[in-house]
Design an enzyme around this catalytic site. Structure first.
Site, PDB file in Angstrom:
ATOM      1  N   ASP A  94       0.822  -1.211   0.000  1.00  0.00           N
ATOM      2  CA  ASP A  94       0.000   0.000   0.000  1.00  0.00           C
ATOM      3  C   ASP A  94       0.855   1.258   0.000  1.00  0.00           C
ATOM      4  O   ASP A  94       0.502   2.257  -0.621  1.00  0.00           O
ATOM      5  CB  ASP A  94      -0.927   0.006   1.211  1.00  0.00           C
ATOM      6  CG  ASP A  94      -2.002  -1.050   1.067  1.00  0.00           C
ATOM      7  OD1 ASP A  94      -2.541  -1.192  -0.042  1.00  0.00           O
ATOM      8  OD2 ASP A  94      -2.279  -1.756   2.054  1.00  0.00           O
ATOM      9  N   ASP A 141      -5.886  11.732  22.378  1.00  0.00           N
ATOM     10  CA  ASP A 141      -4.605  11.644  21.658  1.00  0.00           C
ATOM     11  C   ASP A 141      -4.648  12.330  20.296  1.00  0.00           C
ATOM     12  O   ASP A 141      -3.631  12.776  19.793  1.00  0.00           O
ATOM     13  CB  ASP A 141      -4.228  10.172  21.411  1.00  0.00           C
ATOM     14  CG  ASP A 141      -3.693   9.493  22.659  1.00  0.00           C
ATOM     15  OD1 ASP A 141      -3.668  10.145  23.725  1.00  0.00           O
ATOM     16  OD2 ASP A 141      -3.309   8.317  22.566  1.00  0.00           O
ATOM     17  N   THR A 152      -9.930   1.229   5.851  1.00  0.00           N
ATOM     18  CA  THR A 152      -9.369  -0.060   6.286  1.00  0.00           C
ATOM     19  C   THR A 152      -7.938   0.090   6.820  1.00  0.00           C
ATOM     20  O   THR A 152      -7.309  -0.901   7.174  1.00  0.00           O
ATOM     21  CB  THR A 152      -9.373  -1.067   5.109  1.00  0.00           C
ATOM     22  OG1 THR A 152      -8.915  -0.385   3.934  1.00  0.00           O
ATOM     23  CG2 THR A 152     -10.752  -1.626   4.866  1.00  0.00           C
ATOM     24  N   ALA A 153      -7.429   1.320   6.861  1.00  0.00           N
ATOM     25  CA  ALA A 153      -6.064   1.548   7.361  1.00  0.00           C
ATOM     26  C   ALA A 153      -6.109   1.978   8.835  1.00  0.00           C
ATOM     27  O   ALA A 153      -6.731   1.295   9.655  1.00  0.00           O
ATOM     28  CB  ALA A 153      -5.366   2.575   6.458  1.00  0.00           C
ATOM     29  N   TYR A 154      -5.509   3.079   9.194  1.00  0.00           N
ATOM     30  CA  TYR A 154      -5.416   3.529  10.593  1.00  0.00           C
ATOM     31  C   TYR A 154      -6.808   3.610  11.237  1.00  0.00           C
ATOM     32  O   TYR A 154      -7.023   3.200  12.386  1.00  0.00           O
ATOM     33  CB  TYR A 154      -4.742   4.912  10.599  1.00  0.00           C
ATOM     34  CG  TYR A 154      -4.118   5.354  11.899  1.00  0.00           C
ATOM     35  CD1 TYR A 154      -4.191   4.593  13.062  1.00  0.00           C
ATOM     36  CD2 TYR A 154      -3.417   6.569  11.935  1.00  0.00           C
ATOM     37  CE1 TYR A 154      -3.589   5.031  14.234  1.00  0.00           C
ATOM     38  CE2 TYR A 154      -2.817   7.006  13.105  1.00  0.00           C
ATOM     39  CZ  TYR A 154      -2.906   6.236  14.260  1.00  0.00           C
ATOM     40  OH  TYR A 154      -2.314   6.680  15.404  1.00  0.00           O
ATOM     41  N   ASN A 155      -7.765   4.110  10.463  1.00  0.00           N
ATOM     42  CA  ASN A 155      -9.143   4.239  10.954  1.00  0.00           C
ATOM     43  C   ASN A 155      -9.671   2.927  11.535  1.00  0.00           C
ATOM     44  O   ASN A 155     -10.298   2.905  12.594  1.00  0.00           O
ATOM     45  CB  ASN A 155     -10.022   4.702   9.784  1.00  0.00           C
ATOM     46  CG  ASN A 155     -11.501   4.564  10.074  1.00  0.00           C
ATOM     47  OD1 ASN A 155     -12.063   5.338  10.832  1.00  0.00           O
ATOM     48  ND2 ASN A 155     -12.142   3.567   9.475  1.00  0.00           N
ATOM     49  N   ALA A 205      -8.127   7.518  21.323  1.00  0.00           N
ATOM     50  CA  ALA A 205      -8.179   7.571  22.785  1.00  0.00           C
ATOM     51  C   ALA A 205      -8.905   8.815  23.308  1.00  0.00           C
ATOM     52  O   ALA A 205      -8.320   9.639  24.025  1.00  0.00           O
ATOM     53  CB  ALA A 205      -6.760   7.485  23.367  1.00  0.00           C
TER      54      ALA A 205
HETATM   55  P1  NAP Z   1       2.760   1.493   6.968  1.00  0.00           P
HETATM   56  O1  NAP Z   1       3.328   1.802   8.296  1.00  0.00           O
HETATM   57  O2  NAP Z   1       3.375   0.412   6.147  1.00  0.00           O
HETATM   58  O3  NAP Z   1       1.167   1.236   7.068  1.00  0.00           O
HETATM   59  C1  NAP Z   1       0.601   0.473   8.071  1.00  0.00           C
HETATM   60  C2  NAP Z   1      -0.195  -0.677   7.482  1.00  0.00           C
HETATM   61  O4  NAP Z   1      -1.397  -0.174   6.867  1.00  0.00           O
HETATM   62  C3  NAP Z   1       0.539  -1.458   6.385  1.00  0.00           C
HETATM   63  O5  NAP Z   1       0.322  -2.838   6.598  1.00  0.00           O
HETATM   64  C4  NAP Z   1      -0.112  -0.978   5.114  1.00  0.00           C
HETATM   65  O6  NAP Z   1      -0.053  -1.925   4.054  1.00  0.00           O
HETATM   66  C5  NAP Z   1      -1.540  -0.795   5.585  1.00  0.00           C
HETATM   67  N1  NAP Z   1      -2.409   0.068   4.764  1.00  0.00           N
HETATM   68  C6  NAP Z   1      -2.119   1.266   4.179  1.00  0.00           C
HETATM   69  N2  NAP Z   1      -3.197   1.737   3.542  1.00  0.00           N
HETATM   70  C7  NAP Z   1      -4.181   0.836   3.699  1.00  0.00           C
HETATM   71  C8  NAP Z   1      -5.542   0.781   3.286  1.00  0.00           C
HETATM   72  N3  NAP Z   1      -6.101   1.754   2.570  1.00  0.00           N
HETATM   73  N4  NAP Z   1      -6.294  -0.294   3.661  1.00  0.00           N
HETATM   74  C9  NAP Z   1      -5.748  -1.284   4.412  1.00  0.00           C
HETATM   75  N5  NAP Z   1      -4.482  -1.283   4.852  1.00  0.00           N
HETATM   76  C10 NAP Z   1      -3.704  -0.230   4.496  1.00  0.00           C
HETATM   77  O7  NAP Z   1       2.771   2.892   6.131  1.00  0.00           O
HETATM   78  P2  NAP Z   1       2.267   3.080   4.629  1.00  0.00           P
HETATM   79  O8  NAP Z   1       2.318   1.805   3.873  1.00  0.00           O
HETATM   80  O9  NAP Z   1       2.989   4.268   4.092  1.00  0.00           O
HETATM   81  O10 NAP Z   1       0.723   3.459   4.799  1.00  0.00           O
HETATM   82  C11 NAP Z   1       0.344   4.699   5.332  1.00  0.00           C
HETATM   83  C12 NAP Z   1      -0.883   4.463   6.155  1.00  0.00           C
HETATM   84  O11 NAP Z   1      -0.529   3.723   7.321  1.00  0.00           O
HETATM   85  C13 NAP Z   1      -1.515   5.712   6.708  1.00  0.00           C
HETATM   86  O12 NAP Z   1      -2.329   6.345   5.751  1.00  0.00           O
HETATM   87  C14 NAP Z   1      -2.286   5.161   7.893  1.00  0.00           C
HETATM   88  O13 NAP Z   1      -3.634   4.871   7.568  1.00  0.00           O
HETATM   89  C15 NAP Z   1      -1.617   3.831   8.218  1.00  0.00           C
HETATM   90  N6  NAP Z   1      -1.191   3.798   9.623  1.00  0.00           N
HETATM   91  C16 NAP Z   1      -1.814   2.872  10.443  1.00  0.00           C
HETATM   92  C17 NAP Z   1      -1.540   2.838  11.787  1.00  0.00           C
HETATM   93  C18 NAP Z   1      -2.250   1.837  12.637  1.00  0.00           C
HETATM   94  O14 NAP Z   1      -3.019   1.043  12.077  1.00  0.00           O
HETATM   95  N7  NAP Z   1      -2.071   1.867  13.933  1.00  0.00           N
HETATM   96  C19 NAP Z   1      -0.623   3.740  12.343  1.00  0.00           C
HETATM   97  C20 NAP Z   1      -0.001   4.666  11.495  1.00  0.00           C
HETATM   98  C21 NAP Z   1      -0.307   4.688  10.127  1.00  0.00           C
HETATM   99  P3  NAP Z   1       1.369  -2.312   3.371  1.00  0.00           P
HETATM  100  O15 NAP Z   1       2.000  -3.238   4.373  1.00  0.00           O
HETATM  101  O16 NAP Z   1       1.001  -3.020   2.110  1.00  0.00           O
HETATM  102  O17 NAP Z   1       2.138  -1.038   3.136  1.00  0.00           O
END
Ligand code: NAP
Ligand code: MN
Length: 266
Positions: A50, A152, A163-166, A187
């Site tokens: 991603d 926070d 499906t990501a951070y949200n 939080a």
């Molecule tokens: P990353 O640290 O590799 O991302 C965290 C995880 O989120 C990775 O496994 C990534 O997939 C996955 N991901 C990204 N976009 C997604 C989506 N639309 N639907 C489902 N999973 C998704 O950083 P990155 O690859 O540059 O991605 C940036 C995104 O990371 C940010 O936009 C944010 O949403 C997310 N994030 C998540 C958390 C958390 O969940 N606690 C914390 C910080 C950021 P890949 O392994 O294929 O890259």
């Protein structure tokens, strides 16, 4: 003139292999391939996870040319094509056996030192504390004050970003073509002192969400766009609304979303 494909890939040996394979197959069919974004191209391919997809979109500045992702490791929720299906993908592409899905983006107008900066995101914007202290933010929807948030931070996510951070923060999963965006607290404090809604809120894409740091909060805030931290200081307000831009993604299997969900999360 030869038909042109842009191919971006991340720093990973499998991605390099996928790049070489894809490039050779397209060249055999008479295409030209560019590793840099060129606006005459008909398709952008992002190879990696991603992160590679997100960077491909940002580095080419959210173009109208459609995207497709090839997954080579990590999660790859945006990436529909697997390494062993590259030949089939190219055949299907040439036979136009796909449809184009619109990905809805979000804009954030951010005012600092009398200048307004506009940013776009594919996944999410995050406003959070930069020093581990609780942050305090006023939240307005269409000029209506909803609450003074304490906690926070906040995630403002697109449907595709849901499906990501949200999702990790307990927000809902939204199908990518839905018209709306989501505000999800990190939080949140709910007590006799602070009243904050702890659920995530789905907002129609006709509305504007304004977030105003309280008076003494300006130095305590960091702002993150699609996982990349930005160094804006002294932000007076953030205003989130649907972007006038859309992103286009080729979809080969109309059930990809549900297949992906089971495959990647369960
Ligand atoms: P990353 O640290 O590799 O991302 C965290 C995880 O989120 C990775 O496994 C990534 O997939 C996955 N991901 C990204 N976009 C997604 C989506 N639309 N639907 C489902 N999973 C998704 O950083 P990155 O690859 O540059 O991605 C940036 C995104 O990371 C940010 O936009 C944010 O949403 C997310 N994030 C998540 C958390 C958390 O969940 N606690 C914390 C910080 C950021 P890949 O392994 O294929 O890259
Ligand atoms: Mn990643």
């Amino acid at each position: 003139m030869k038909r042109l494909i842009n191919i971006f890939f991340n720093d990973n040996i499998k991605s390099l292999k996928a790049y070489i394979k894809t490039k050779e197959l397209f060249e055999k069919k008479g295409f030209e391939v560019s590793q840099k974004y060129r606006e005459e191209a008909e398709l952008n391919i992002c190879i990696g996870g991603d992160g590679a997809f997100i960077r491909g979109v940002h580095n080419s500045n959210f173009p109208k040319i459609p995207f497709v992702g090839i997954n080579t490791g990590t999660l790859g929720f945006f990436q529909e094509i697997s390494f062993d299906k590259i030949e089939k993908f190219i055949d299907d592409y040439l036979e136009q056996k796909y449809f184009v899905e619109k990905i809805r983006l979000l804009d954030c107008d951010l005012k600092t030192n009398d200048i307004v900066f506009t940013n776009k995101c594919l996944n999410d914007f995050v406003i959070k504390s930069n020093n581990s202290e609780v942050i305090h933010l006023d939240i307005f929807i269409d000029e209506n004050h909803l609450e003074t948030f304490a906690g926070d931070g906040l995630i403002i996510s697109t449907p595709s970003g849901s499906t990501a951070y949200n999702m990790s923060a307990g927000g809902s999963i939204m199908y990518p073509t839905l018209r709306g965006f989501q505000l999800t607290p990190l939080a949140p404090i709910f007590s006799k002192v602070y009243r904050t809604i702890s659920n995530s809120l789905v907002i129609p894409d006709t509305s504007t969400l304004k977030i105003v740091p309280l008076e003494n909060q300006h130095k305590k805030i960091s702002f993150v766009i699609d996982g990349i931290e930005k160094d804006y200081t002294d932000v007076e307000y953030f205003e989130f609304k649907k972007s006038l831009f859309k992103l286009y993604k080729l979809v080969f299997n109309e059930n990809w979303y549900w297949i992906n969900m089971k495959d990647k999360f369960l």
